[in-house]
Structure formats: C-alpha cells, structure tokens
Write a protein that holds these residues in place. Structure first.
Motif, PDB file in Angstrom:
ATOM      1  N   GLY A 119     -37.040  32.695   5.840  1.00  0.00           N
ATOM      2  CA  GLY A 119     -38.359  32.537   5.289  1.00  0.00           C
ATOM      3  C   GLY A 119     -38.538  31.345   4.448  1.00  0.00           C
ATOM      4  O   GLY A 119     -39.327  30.587   4.384  1.00  0.00           O
ATOM      5  N   VAL A 120     -37.446  31.016   3.520  1.00  0.00           N
ATOM      6  CA  VAL A 120     -37.259  30.078   2.825  1.00  0.00           C
ATOM      7  C   VAL A 120     -37.118  28.628   3.509  1.00  0.00           C
ATOM      8  O   VAL A 120     -37.242  27.547   2.989  1.00  0.00           O
ATOM      9  N   ALA A 121     -36.786  28.709   4.857  1.00  0.00           N
ATOM     10  CA  ALA A 121     -36.328  27.600   5.656  1.00  0.00           C
ATOM     11  C   ALA A 121     -37.462  26.978   6.303  1.00  0.00           C
ATOM     12  O   ALA A 121     -37.591  25.694   6.644  1.00  0.00           O
ATOM     13  N   PHE A 122     -38.585  27.698   6.139  1.00  0.00           N
ATOM     14  CA  PHE A 122     -39.986  27.017   6.967  1.00  0.00           C
ATOM     15  C   PHE A 122     -41.202  27.222   5.936  1.00  0.00           C
ATOM     16  O   PHE A 122     -41.373  28.392   5.291  1.00  0.00           O
ATOM     17  N   ALA A 123     -41.974  26.290   5.996  1.00  0.00           N
ATOM     18  CA  ALA A 123     -43.225  26.277   5.276  1.00  0.00           C
ATOM     19  C   ALA A 123     -44.379  26.169   6.326  1.00  0.00           C
ATOM     20  O   ALA A 123     -44.283  25.883   7.350  1.00  0.00           O
ATOM     21  N   GLY A 124     -45.419  27.045   5.850  1.00  0.00           N
ATOM     22  CA  GLY A 124     -46.690  26.823   6.732  1.00  0.00           C
ATOM     23  C   GLY A 124     -46.631  28.107   7.550  1.00  0.00           C
ATOM     24  O   GLY A 124     -45.565  28.824   7.659  1.00  0.00           O
ATOM     25  N   ALA A 125     -47.896  28.150   8.378  1.00  0.00           N
ATOM     26  CA  ALA A 125     -48.162  29.421   9.249  1.00  0.00           C
ATOM     27  C   ALA A 125     -49.125  28.947  10.307  1.00  0.00           C
ATOM     28  O   ALA A 125     -49.669  28.213  10.265  1.00  0.00           O
ATOM     29  N   GLY A 126     -48.895  29.882  11.218  1.00  0.00           N
ATOM     30  CA  GLY A 126     -49.986  29.646  12.405  1.00  0.00           C
ATOM     31  C   GLY A 126     -49.431  29.201  13.563  1.00  0.00           C
ATOM     32  O   GLY A 126     -48.063  28.900  13.580  1.00  0.00           O
ATOM     33  N   PRO A 127     -49.875  28.963  14.698  1.00  0.00           N
ATOM     34  CA  PRO A 127     -49.605  28.692  16.060  1.00  0.00           C
ATOM     35  C   PRO A 127     -48.785  27.298  16.040  1.00  0.00           C
ATOM     36  O   PRO A 127     -48.182  27.002  16.770  1.00  0.00           O
ATOM     37  N   ASP A 128     -49.353  26.304  15.126  1.00  0.00           N
ATOM     38  CA  ASP A 128     -48.874  24.907  14.851  1.00  0.00           C
ATOM     39  C   ASP A 128     -47.727  24.890  14.075  1.00  0.00           C
ATOM     40  O   ASP A 128     -47.516  23.724  13.646  1.00  0.00           O
ATOM     41  N   SER A 129     -47.436  25.744  13.303  1.00  0.00           N
ATOM     42  CA  SER A 129     -46.412  25.494  12.200  1.00  0.00           C
ATOM     43  C   SER A 129     -44.859  25.315  12.934  1.00  0.00           C
ATOM     44  O   SER A 129     -44.575  25.565  14.259  1.00  0.00           O
ATOM     45  N   ALA A 130     -44.038  24.793  12.114  1.00  0.00           N
ATOM     46  CA  ALA A 130     -42.719  24.659  12.307  1.00  0.00           C
ATOM     47  C   ALA A 130     -41.946  25.909  12.838  1.00  0.00           C
ATOM     48  O   ALA A 130     -41.111  25.762  13.917  1.00  0.00           O
ATOM     49  N   PHE A 131     -42.000  27.240  12.364  1.00  0.00           N
ATOM     50  CA  PHE A 131     -41.422  28.236  12.845  1.00  0.00           C
ATOM     51  C   PHE A 131     -41.784  28.510  14.185  1.00  0.00           C
ATOM     52  O   PHE A 131     -40.947  29.093  14.892  1.00  0.00           O
ATOM     53  N   GLU A 132     -43.048  28.564  14.447  1.00  0.00           N
ATOM     54  CA  GLU A 132     -43.443  28.818  16.094  1.00  0.00           C
ATOM     55  C   GLU A 132     -42.886  27.760  16.958  1.00  0.00           C
ATOM     56  O   GLU A 132     -42.745  28.222  18.000  1.00  0.00           O
ATOM     57  N   TRP A 133     -42.638  26.616  16.439  1.00  0.00           N
ATOM     58  CA  TRP A 133     -42.125  25.683  17.408  1.00  0.00           C
ATOM     59  C   TRP A 133     -40.706  25.993  17.560  1.00  0.00           C
ATOM     60  O   TRP A 133     -39.936  25.987  18.638  1.00  0.00           O
ATOM     61  N   ALA A 134     -40.107  26.471  16.375  1.00  0.00           N
ATOM     62  CA  ALA A 134     -38.617  26.672  16.626  1.00  0.00           C
ATOM     63  C   ALA A 134     -38.607  28.118  17.765  1.00  0.00           C
ATOM     64  O   ALA A 134     -37.616  28.201  18.511  1.00  0.00           O
ATOM     65  N   VAL A 135     -39.504  29.005  17.554  1.00  0.00           N
ATOM     66  CA  VAL A 135     -39.295  30.139  18.324  1.00  0.00           C
ATOM     67  C   VAL A 135     -39.614  29.825  19.761  1.00  0.00           C
ATOM     68  O   VAL A 135     -38.708  30.238  20.687  1.00  0.00           O
ATOM     69  N   SER A 136     -40.633  29.024  19.897  1.00  0.00           N
ATOM     70  CA  SER A 136     -40.859  28.420  21.498  1.00  0.00           C
ATOM     71  C   SER A 136     -39.726  27.881  22.057  1.00  0.00           C
ATOM     72  O   SER A 136     -39.415  27.858  23.180  1.00  0.00           O
ATOM     73  N   GLY A 137     -39.176  27.098  20.963  1.00  0.00           N
ATOM     74  CA  GLY A 137     -38.025  26.071  21.745  1.00  0.00           C
ATOM     75  C   GLY A 137     -36.907  26.855  22.039  1.00  0.00           C
ATOM     76  O   GLY A 137     -36.132  26.722  23.140  1.00  0.00           O
ATOM     77  N   ALA A 138     -36.551  28.042  21.234  1.00  0.00           N
ATOM     78  CA  ALA A 138     -35.556  29.024  21.428  1.00  0.00           C
ATOM     79  C   ALA A 138     -35.613  29.657  22.834  1.00  0.00           C
ATOM     80  O   ALA A 138     -34.900  29.820  23.528  1.00  0.00           O
ATOM     81  N   ALA A 139     -37.005  29.935  22.984  1.00  0.00           N
ATOM     82  CA  ALA A 139     -37.373  30.847  24.202  1.00  0.00           C
ATOM     83  C   ALA A 139     -37.194  29.809  25.589  1.00  0.00           C
ATOM     84  O   ALA A 139     -36.728  30.203  26.512  1.00  0.00           O
ATOM     85  N   SER A 140     -37.647  28.646  25.327  1.00  0.00           N
ATOM     86  CA  SER A 140     -37.421  27.613  26.432  1.00  0.00           C
ATOM     87  C   SER A 140     -35.965  27.534  26.854  1.00  0.00           C
ATOM     88  O   SER A 140     -35.586  27.384  28.065  1.00  0.00           O
ATOM     89  N   ALA A 141     -35.311  27.416  25.683  1.00  0.00           N
ATOM     90  CA  ALA A 141     -33.910  26.883  25.820  1.00  0.00           C
ATOM     91  C   ALA A 141     -32.956  28.201  26.458  1.00  0.00           C
ATOM     92  O   ALA A 141     -32.237  27.984  27.722  1.00  0.00           O
ATOM     93  N   LEU A 142     -33.375  29.466  26.094  1.00  0.00           N
ATOM     94  CA  LEU A 142     -32.879  30.602  26.712  1.00  0.00           C
ATOM     95  C   LEU A 142     -33.168  30.693  28.202  1.00  0.00           C
ATOM     96  O   LEU A 142     -32.242  31.129  29.159  1.00  0.00           O
ATOM     97  N   VAL A 143     -34.611  30.526  28.868  1.00  0.00           N
ATOM     98  CA  VAL A 143     -34.724  30.785  30.103  1.00  0.00           C
ATOM     99  C   VAL A 143     -34.146  29.670  30.950  1.00  0.00           C
ATOM    100  O   VAL A 143     -33.780  29.838  32.037  1.00  0.00           O
ATOM    101  N   HIS A 144     -34.178  28.451  30.258  1.00  0.00           N
ATOM    102  CA  HIS A 144     -33.566  27.233  31.135  1.00  0.00           C
ATOM    103  C   HIS A 144     -32.121  27.581  31.380  1.00  0.00           C
ATOM    104  O   HIS A 144     -31.563  27.434  32.714  1.00  0.00           O
ATOM    105  N   MET A 145     -31.374  27.791  30.170  1.00  0.00           N
ATOM    106  CA  MET A 145     -29.967  28.294  30.576  1.00  0.00           C
ATOM    107  C   MET A 145     -29.587  29.406  31.470  1.00  0.00           C
ATOM    108  O   MET A 145     -28.610  29.286  32.461  1.00  0.00           O
ATOM    109  N   LEU A 146     -30.548  30.460  31.442  1.00  0.00           N
ATOM    110  CA  LEU A 146     -30.416  31.575  32.501  1.00  0.00           C
ATOM    111  C   LEU A 146     -30.666  31.220  33.806  1.00  0.00           C
ATOM    112  O   LEU A 146     -29.969  31.443  34.836  1.00  0.00           O
ATOM    113  N   GLU A 147     -31.606  30.230  33.944  1.00  0.00           N
ATOM    114  CA  GLU A 147     -31.915  29.730  35.586  1.00  0.00           C
ATOM    115  C   GLU A 147     -30.754  28.757  35.813  1.00  0.00           C
ATOM    116  O   GLU A 147     -30.715  28.703  37.045  1.00  0.00           O
ATOM    117  N   ARG A 148     -29.916  28.136  34.855  1.00  0.00           N
ATOM    118  CA  ARG A 148     -28.964  27.252  35.406  1.00  0.00           C
ATOM    119  C   ARG A 148     -27.769  28.023  35.314  1.00  0.00           C
ATOM    120  O   ARG A 148     -26.720  27.575  35.739  1.00  0.00           O
TER     121      ARG A 148
END
Length: 457
Positions: A263-292
């Motif tokens: 929690g101390v590493a991220f400021a802000g909230a909502g769908p356009d926040s940095a934390f949501e970008w990180a979660v979406s990025g992790a999801a995209s990377a996981l799916v991509h690597m599984l497909e590969r």
C-alpha cells in the motif's frame, strides 16, 4: 438460482407470522379500503343502519381476501439465473438472463421482478411481467458492467406479487445468488524474442537439456500402451518382469511474475491508478507467457502465490493452461494492497527457486527496497522490471518536480544489477513498454544469454 441455467429455486415461503406478513403487504389502496370499511361498520352500528353495515363489511373484507389469496399463491414461482459470461474483463459487459417458471396450476397475476446488484455494476434492474399461464415461463435479461476488479454478488432475486385490484403487494426473495468475477484487463503483447528463446524452452547452457531431456537410465515397470521398442532387456532379465526406459522429460522454461502490492508503494485509487495498471500488466504478462509455453507463476510481495500452483508454476501450452490462466485471473481479480512495507518475503521465495525469467511490476522503491530487488537478479536467468512512480500518476501533467529524479536513481540501481528496467509513465501502453524492454535488453546485453528461460517471447 444458479449460473448456467440448470438450477432452480422457489421463493421463500415465510410461513411464520403469515397473517402479519399478509397484512403488512397491503397497499395504500388496500389500507384505505380496510379503514373505510371499519369506519362504515362503526357508523352503521351507532346509527343502526344495516345497509351501511353490509357496505362496510364488503370494504373491509375485500383487501383481507386479496391478501389471503395472494399470500397462499405467492411461492409457486421458480426462477433461475444464467451469467454470460461469468468471468468478464474490467470495462466489458456481461449479460444476466433471468427465467421465471410458473409451477402452479393457477395463472399468476401481475409480477414485478427485481434483482439485487452492487451499485458499481449499474442500476438495480426491474421488470414487470404480465400474467403467466400455468406451466408457462418468462425470460428477461439485463447487462452489467464494472470498471473495477472484484467479485460481485448478484441476487438474491426478489419477486413482487400483486392482486388484480391492487389491494396487496407481497415481496419474496429467492434464497440463492450468483457471483460475477471482474478480472483485470489483459492487453495482447507482441511476440518479441530475446536471447534465442523459442517457444518456452530455454537456450544457452541448458539448451541440450531442454531439447534432449535429462539423461535418465533408471527403468520402470511396463505399462499397458508402452512402446515395445523401449523395453530395457537387461533390467527385464534382472528384475524378472518387463521393464521399459523412461521417457525423456524436457525441461520447460520458467517465468515468475512478481506483483508489488504494498500500500505504501502506490498512491491514488480507481481504474486509472498506478496499482490497477500494475495488476493489469501482471495479468497480461502471465497470459502471454502461458500462451508461449512457459511454466508461469504469480508471486506477490507477501510471498504468496496462486492456490494450487506448483513449485514451478502452472504449465503453459497444455490443456490445463486455460484453467491455470483462469485461476490466476481470479486471484488478480481480488488482489488488494498489502500492509507490508518491504519485498524481503518475495526475495526469500525467489532465493530458493530456480533460474528462470523474472518479470516484476513494482511501485515506489526506497533505497533499501531497491537493493533487495537488485539481489533478486542473482537467481534469475533474465530479469525485466516495470517501475511505476505512483506520484507521477496522481500529480498534474505540468508538475515535473523531484520524484522523477528519484525514480531515475532507482532505475540506475536496477540496471547496474543486471535488470532490464523500464519506467512506466502515466497511461502507458504495456505493449509499447514490452518492445522498449526488448530494445534496451538487446542494446545493453543485460540478458544473461546462458540462462534457462532467459529469453522471453
């Protein structure tokens, strides 16, 4: 009511306090008729008017009869719900199909159907159903949408019954509900290629191991369906039973996706926040690597992984890869900020692991935590970090003060430790950063070319 449309449920009867429940369902019209009837009966008694007494009794009895009849027929309706789909990315719509079946021998009156949904999914849907014949059914549907990840309960379904005269309305709730899972957005990633990696199998010092398999001369007992050409005759003569050589087991390239949830590493909230970008990025990377074809695992700063995940993660390019991706998406759908302040737990997990590709999505790092992340590179064949400066995501675009210099220092520390570190600006596209990481890794030669799984695709 269950997802998939195979289950049915009947409205709760509510037998306890039946008379009180029926009277509580009287509408304003019904209460007015009852009050007028009682008043007329009292006046008829005082004035001695028998005709007025009959009128008063009629006015008073009519709403009571309507309430009694309605109360005894209200729970002869069954309902079901079907979600299409039950798992939907954030920002996308899902459709909810409702079906009502009249399981009684009598036709229903006017029905009002209402489903309970969380406010983040949209307004509460309401439907008015006309008379439903005995054995008949009615089907309606509505759409839900959420920009926020999470698991949202749908239901229980409420059914409001009314009599033809509008004297009484009774509301009954079905006993079951369904769950809509809103998973992070997954962005398709380009098929970049580094360090000669191909289709999830390592290249370099483990190349021969990945392509030819481990040299395992220990035989095993014959099983039905084994190729007779693999029979090991020397072991067969020794053990007195048919023995075969074991199949070669290619070593699959591994990938770990580290998600910083502090929690101390991220400021802000909502769908356009940095934390949501990180979660979406992790999801995209996981799916991509599984497909590969990688064996992928998800790791957070708390040292926890996906329930049911093996030591090497979930295997990709298999029939179970879709289920594995679903489990990871379900985990990421509900992941939230942790109370921790450091990444030492994640480092302890990685320190005891094997050499594979490490993809990290990190928030704000102080000097101490940057040093911990730098040490993670030692146990990985290749390491790529996407570093988010959360202050950059919440301040005004015209403000370019201090924190950018601090994040630049953290990038330098990671790069000196062998990481391919990429700064994530506000609203950046992961696919563009994916290509940028490839270019930086190729130009600096920070890839650890002799690693197992060091390449990524």
């Amino acid at each position: 009511m269950t997802a998939g449309g195979t289950g049915h449920a009947e409205a709760d009867r509510g037998d306890k306090g039946g008379v009180r429940t029926a009277l509580a369902g009287l509408t304003t019209r019904g209460r007015s008729f009852l009050a007028a009837g009682i008043a007329a009966a009292i006046c008829a008694y005082v004035l001695g008017q028998s005709d007025l007494l009959r009128v008063g009794l009629l006015l008073a009895v009519l709403p009571l009869v309507c309430a009694t009849v309605l109360y005894r027929t209200r729970y002869r309706v069954a309902g079901s719900r079907r979600l299409s789909p039950a798992r939907v990315p954030a920002g996308s719509e899902a459709r909810v199909h409702l079906r009502m079946d009249n399981v009684s021998r009598l036709a229903t009156g006017l029905l009002m159907l209402q489903d309970r949904v969380p406010y983040v999914l949209g307004p509460r849907p309401r439907f008015v159903l006309d008379r439903v014949e005995p054995g008949g059914r009615r089907e309606v549907s509505y759409r839900v949408r959420s920009d926020l990840r999470g698991r949202y309960p749908l239901g229980p379904l409420q059914l409001r019954l009314t009599d033809p005269f509008g004297m009484c309305e009774l509301t009954r709730s079905f006993s079951t509900y369904d769950t809509l899972t809103v998973i992070p957005r997954v962005e398709p990633l380009p098929p970049v290629r580094l360090s000669g990696e191909a289709k999830g199998y390592g290249d370099g010092r483990h190349r021969s191991l990945a392509l030819a398999g481990e040299d395992d001369i220990i035989p095993r007992g014959y099983r039905y369906g084994d190729d007779l050409r693999r029979v090991h005759w020397r072991s067969t003569a020794r053990y007195g039973e048919l023995m075969v050589r074991r199949e070669e087991q290619p070593q699959r390239a591994r990938c770990t996706v580290l998600l910083d949830t502090r929690g101390v590493a991220f400021a802000g909230a909502g769908p356009d926040s940095a934390f949501e970008w990180a979660v979406s990025g992790a999801a995209s990377a996981l799916v991509h690597m599984l497909e590969r074809g990688f064996s992928a695992r998800l790791l957070t700063d708390t040292g926890t992984a996906v329930p049911g995940e093996g030591a090497d993660g979930f295997a990709g390019a298999s029939q179970e890869s879709a289920d594995a991706a679903g489990l990871m998406m379900d985990t990421l759908a509900v992941v939230d900020h942790s109370d921790g302040t450091g990444l030492s737990r994640a480092y302890d997990v990685l320190r005891g692991g094997n050499e594979g590709l490490l993809l990290a999505f990190l928030g704000d790092l102080d000097e101490e935590e940057a040093a911990v992340v730098a040490k993670m590179r030692r146990r990985s064949g290749g390491a790529v970090a996407f570093l988010l400066d959360s202050e950059d995501w919440v301040r005004e675009p015209t403000d370019v003060s201090g924190p950018l210099e601090e994040s630049g220092e953290r990038l330098r520390m990671l790069r000196e430790a062998g990481w391919t570190a990429v700064r994530v600006p506000r609203g950046a596209s992961l696919s563009e950063l994916w290509r940028q990481a490839e270019r930086e890794r190729t130009s600096t030669g920070a890839a650890g070319r002799t690693s197992d799984g060091g390449g990524w695709s």
